[in-house]
Design an enzyme around this catalytic site. Structure first.
Site, PDB file in Angstrom:
ATOM      1  N   ALA A  73       0.862  -1.186   0.000  1.00 54.70           N
ATOM      2  CA  ALA A  73       0.000   0.000   0.000  1.00 54.70           C
ATOM      3  C   ALA A  73       0.896   1.232   0.000  1.00 54.70           C
ATOM      4  CB  ALA A  73      -0.884  -0.016   1.236  1.00 54.70           C
ATOM      5  N   GLY A 116       0.553  -5.068   0.832  1.00 55.04           N
ATOM      6  CA  GLY A 116      -0.656  -5.147   0.014  1.00 55.04           C
ATOM      7  C   GLY A 116      -0.406  -5.840  -1.319  1.00 55.04           C
ATOM      8  N   GLU A 119      -0.840  -9.380  -0.535  1.00 50.71           N
ATOM      9  CA  GLU A 119      -2.276  -9.636  -0.316  1.00 50.71           C
ATOM     10  C   GLU A 119      -3.027  -9.671  -1.643  1.00 50.71           C
ATOM     11  OE1 GLU A 119      -2.350  -6.411   2.567  1.00 50.71           O
ATOM     12  OE2 GLU A 119      -3.083  -7.794   4.083  1.00 50.71           O
ATOM     13  N   GLU A 139       4.764  -5.150   6.968  1.00 53.80           N
ATOM     14  CA  GLU A 139       4.029  -4.102   7.692  1.00 53.80           C
ATOM     15  C   GLU A 139       4.534  -3.901   9.114  1.00 53.80           C
ATOM     16  OE1 GLU A 139       2.655  -6.468   5.822  1.00 53.80           O
ATOM     17  OE2 GLU A 139       0.957  -5.682   4.671  1.00 53.80           O
TER      18      GLU A 139
HETATM   19  C1  HXC Z   1       5.045   4.437  -1.176  1.00 52.86           C
HETATM   20  C2  HXC Z   1       6.960   3.467  -1.994  1.00 52.86           C
HETATM   21  C3  HXC Z   1       6.584   2.217  -1.459  1.00 52.86           C
HETATM   22  C4  HXC Z   1       5.330   2.133  -0.765  1.00 52.86           C
HETATM   23  C5  HXC Z   1       8.494   1.985  -2.435  1.00 52.86           C
HETATM   24  N1  HXC Z   1       8.147   3.279  -2.578  1.00 52.86           N
HETATM   25  N2  HXC Z   1       7.549   1.317  -1.764  1.00 52.86           N
HETATM   26  N3  HXC Z   1       6.209   4.558  -1.845  1.00 52.86           N
HETATM   27  N4  HXC Z   1       4.603   3.275  -0.641  1.00 52.86           N
HETATM   28  N5  HXC Z   1       4.874   0.978  -0.255  1.00 52.86           N
HETATM   29  C6  HXC Z   1       8.900   4.329  -3.274  1.00 52.86           C
HETATM   30  C7  HXC Z   1      10.112   4.806  -2.493  1.00 52.86           C
HETATM   31  O1  HXC Z   1       9.727   5.769  -1.512  1.00 52.86           O
HETATM   32  C8  HXC Z   1      10.954   5.406  -3.584  1.00 52.86           C
HETATM   33  O2  HXC Z   1      10.430   6.668  -3.920  1.00 52.86           O
HETATM   34  C9  HXC Z   1      10.673   4.479  -4.766  1.00 52.86           C
HETATM   35  O3  HXC Z   1       9.451   3.806  -4.479  1.00 52.86           O
HETATM   36  C10 HXC Z   1      11.767   3.439  -4.938  1.00 52.86           C
HETATM   37  O4  HXC Z   1      11.943   2.764  -3.693  1.00 52.86           O
HETATM   38  P1  HXC Z   1      13.345   2.634  -2.943  1.00 52.86           P
HETATM   39  O5  HXC Z   1      13.059   2.406  -1.516  1.00 52.86           O
HETATM   40  O6  HXC Z   1      14.226   3.765  -3.311  1.00 52.86           O
HETATM   41  O7  HXC Z   1      13.899   1.309  -3.636  1.00 52.86           O
HETATM   42  P2  HXC Z   1      14.845   0.210  -3.007  1.00 52.86           P
HETATM   43  O8  HXC Z   1      15.982   0.843  -2.233  1.00 52.86           O
HETATM   44  O9  HXC Z   1      15.169  -0.696  -4.127  1.00 52.86           O
HETATM   45  O10 HXC Z   1      13.962  -0.560  -1.922  1.00 52.86           O
HETATM   46  C11 HXC Z   1      12.840  -1.299  -2.348  1.00 52.86           C
HETATM   47  C12 HXC Z   1      11.929  -1.702  -1.135  1.00 52.86           C
HETATM   48  C13 HXC Z   1      11.587  -0.426  -0.324  1.00 52.86           C
HETATM   49  C14 HXC Z   1      12.723  -2.683  -0.250  1.00 52.86           C
HETATM   50  C15 HXC Z   1      10.713  -2.394  -1.677  1.00 52.86           C
HETATM   51  O11 HXC Z   1      11.091   0.548  -1.228  1.00 52.86           O
HETATM   52  C16 HXC Z   1      10.553  -0.675   0.709  1.00 52.86           C
HETATM   53  O12 HXC Z   1      10.871  -1.197   1.775  1.00 52.86           O
HETATM   54  N6  HXC Z   1       9.303  -0.280   0.438  1.00 52.86           N
HETATM   55  C17 HXC Z   1       8.239  -0.381   1.411  1.00 52.86           C
HETATM   56  C18 HXC Z   1       7.704  -1.784   1.455  1.00 52.86           C
HETATM   57  C19 HXC Z   1       6.602  -1.911   2.490  1.00 52.86           C
HETATM   58  O13 HXC Z   1       6.816  -1.652   3.686  1.00 52.86           O
HETATM   59  N7  HXC Z   1       5.398  -2.355   2.050  1.00 52.86           N
HETATM   60  C20 HXC Z   1       4.270  -2.482   2.932  1.00 52.86           C
HETATM   61  C21 HXC Z   1       3.485  -1.221   2.909  1.00 52.86           C
HETATM   62  S1  HXC Z   1       2.134  -1.264   4.065  1.00 52.86           S
HETATM   63  P3  HXC Z   1      11.402   7.935  -4.103  1.00 52.86           P
HETATM   64  O14 HXC Z   1      10.437   9.074  -4.326  1.00 52.86           O
HETATM   65  O15 HXC Z   1      12.208   8.031  -2.876  1.00 52.86           O
HETATM   66  O16 HXC Z   1      12.213   7.598  -5.318  1.00 52.86           O
HETATM   67  C22 HXC Z   1       0.986  -2.217   3.364  1.00 52.86           C
HETATM   68  C23 HXC Z   1      -0.289  -2.365   4.139  1.00 52.86           C
HETATM   69  C24 HXC Z   1      -1.237  -3.244   3.392  1.00 52.86           C
HETATM   70  O17 HXC Z   1       1.137  -2.696   2.302  1.00 52.86           O
HETATM   71  C25 HXC Z   1      -2.623  -2.955   3.759  1.00 52.86           C
HETATM   72  C26 HXC Z   1      -3.573  -3.450   2.705  1.00 52.86           C
HETATM   73  C27 HXC Z   1      -3.472  -2.796   1.368  1.00 52.86           C
END
Ligand code: HXC
Length: 265
Positions: A73, A116, A119, A139
Site C-alpha cells: 500500500a 498489500g 495480499e 508491515e
Molecule cells: C510508497 C513506496 C513504497 C510504498 C516503495 N516506494 N515502496 N512509496 N509506498 N509501499 C517508493 C520509495 O519511496 C521510492 O520513492 C521508490 O518507491 C523506490 O523505492 P526505494 O526504496 O528507493 O527502492 P529500493 O531501495 O530498491 O527498496 C525497495 C523496497 C523499499 C525494499 C521495496 O522501497 C521498501 O521497503 N518499500 C516499502 C515496502 C513496504 O513496507 N510495504 C508495505 C506497505 S504497508 P522515491 O520518491 O524516494 O524515489 C501495506 C499495508 C497493506 O502494504 C494494507 C492493505 C493494502
C-alpha cells in the site's frame, strides 16, 4: 479493449490490454514500485469487474513490471491517517470485490511482492513468479500489520509457523521458497514470467466457461467453509452443469472422438 467504458483511456495507474480471450491488467506506477494508492486499487477493481462482465474475456492476467508487482500500500498516502480517518475511509472494503470476480485471475509477478502486493497476489487464483521475486509482509516494520487479508490468507496458504515467521519478522522469502510453501505455482526466468502466465491463461480460456466459473467458486468455498458445506456446494454445481450445452457438447465430442466446441452456454 479500445473505446469501451472504463478502458485504457480512463485509467491513470493501470494499463489494460487483450491477447485473444485473455484480459491483461498491468499495475503502472513504476516510479514507486507500483505502490497501491487508493486510486490504483479503485481502477484495478473497476477493470476486473469490466472484464468479468465482458463475455469475450475468459481469463485475466494481473501483472506489474520486472522490478515490482507491488511494494505494498502507498505509505505516503497512509502516513498521516488516524484510526478514525481510516475507519471512515474504509479503504480495504473495495478489496472484497476482487475476491468476487468469477473469472480466473492469474498473477504474473516479479521483483517486490510486499504488503498489500502480497495480499493482492494471494487474491489471485494461480501465480507465476519470476526467479527474482521477493514475497513478504513487512508491515510490522512500519508499526502496523496487514489489513487486506495478510494474516488470514497467508496462514491458510503456508501454515501457521511459516506465516508467523513472515509476519513477525517482516523478512521476504525468495521465489523458490514461495514455491516450496505453495504460495506460487511456478518459478521461471524473468524474461518468461508474463508469457508463461498468458500461455496458461489461454489454455484455461479454451475450457468451457461455465465449468471454469463453478470450479473457481467451489475451490474458494473450500477455503472458507467446513468440508460438508463445500461438498454440498460442489455437488450442486456439478448437477447444474448438466443444464449446459457445453456438457452435452463435451461428452458427445468425447464419445464421437472429436474435439469439443465450447460456447459458454
Ligand atoms: C510508497 C513506496 C513504497 C510504498 C516503495 N516506494 N515502496 N512509496 N509506498 N509501499 C517508493 C520509495 O519511496 C521510492 O520513492 C521508490 O518507491 C523506490 O523505492 P526505494 O526504496 O528507493 O527502492 P529500493 O531501495 O530498491 O527498496 C525497495 C523496497 C523499499 C525494499 C521495496 O522501497 C521498501 O521497503 N518499500 C516499502 C515496502 C513496504 O513496507 N510495504 C508495505 C506497505 S504497508 P522515491 O520518491 O524516494 O524515489 C501495506 C499495508 C497493506 O502494504 C494494507 C492493505 C493494502
Amino acid at each position: 479493449m479500445e473505446g469501451k467504458r472504463g478502458e485504457q483511456m480512463d485509467y491513470e495507474f493501470i494499463r489494460v490490454a487483450r491477447d485473444q480471450a485473455v484480459g491483461i491488467i498491468t499495475l503502472h506506477r513504476p516510479e514507486v514500485l507500483n505502490a497501491l494508492n487508493l486510486k490504483l486499487v479503485d481502477e484495478l477493481v473497476e477493470a476486473l469487474e469490466n472484464m468479468d462482465r465482458d463475455d469475450s474475456v475468459r481469463t485475466i492476467v494481473l501483472t506489474g513490471n520486472e522490478k515490482a508487482f507491488a511494494a505494498g500500500a502507498d505509505i505516503d498516502e497512509m502516513a498521516d491517517e488516524t484510526a478514525i480517518s481510516m475507519l471512515l475511509k474504509d479503504q480495504f472494503t473495495v478489496w472484497d470485490r476482487i475476491a468476487t470476480i468469477n473469472k480466473p485471475i492469474i498473477a504474473a509477478v516479479s521483483g517486490y511482492v510486499l504488503g498489500g502486493g502480497c495480499e493482492l497476489m494471494m487474491n489471485c487464483d494461480i501465480v507465476i513468479a519470476s526467479e527474482t521475486t521477493k514475497i513478504g509482509q513487512p508491515e510490522i516494520n512500519l508499526g502496523v500489520m496487514p489489513g487486506a487479508g495478510g494474516t488470514q490468507r497467508l496462514t491458510k496458504m503456508v501454515g501457521k509457523v511459516k506465516a508467523m515467521e513472515m509476519l513477525l519478522t517482516g523478512s521476504p522469502i525468495s521465489a523458490e521458497e514461495a514455491l516450496r510453501y505453495g504460495l506460487v505455482n511456478k518459478v521461471v526466468p524473468v524474461e518468461m514470467y508474463l508469457q508463461e502466465a498468458v500461455t496458461l491463461a489461454k489454455k484455461i480460456a479454451a475450457k468451457p466457461p461455465l465449468a471454469v466459473r463453478l470450479i473457481k467458486k467451489s475451490v474458494l468455498k473450500a477455503i472458507d467453509n467446513p468440508l460438508s458445506e463445500g461438498l454440498a456446494y460442489e455437488r450442486n454445481c456439478f448437477y447444474l452443469l448438466f443444464a449446459s450445452e457445453d456438457q452435452t457438447e463435451g461428452m458427445r465430442a468425447f464419445v464421437e472422438k472429436r474435439k469439443p466446441k465450447f460456447t459458454g452456454r
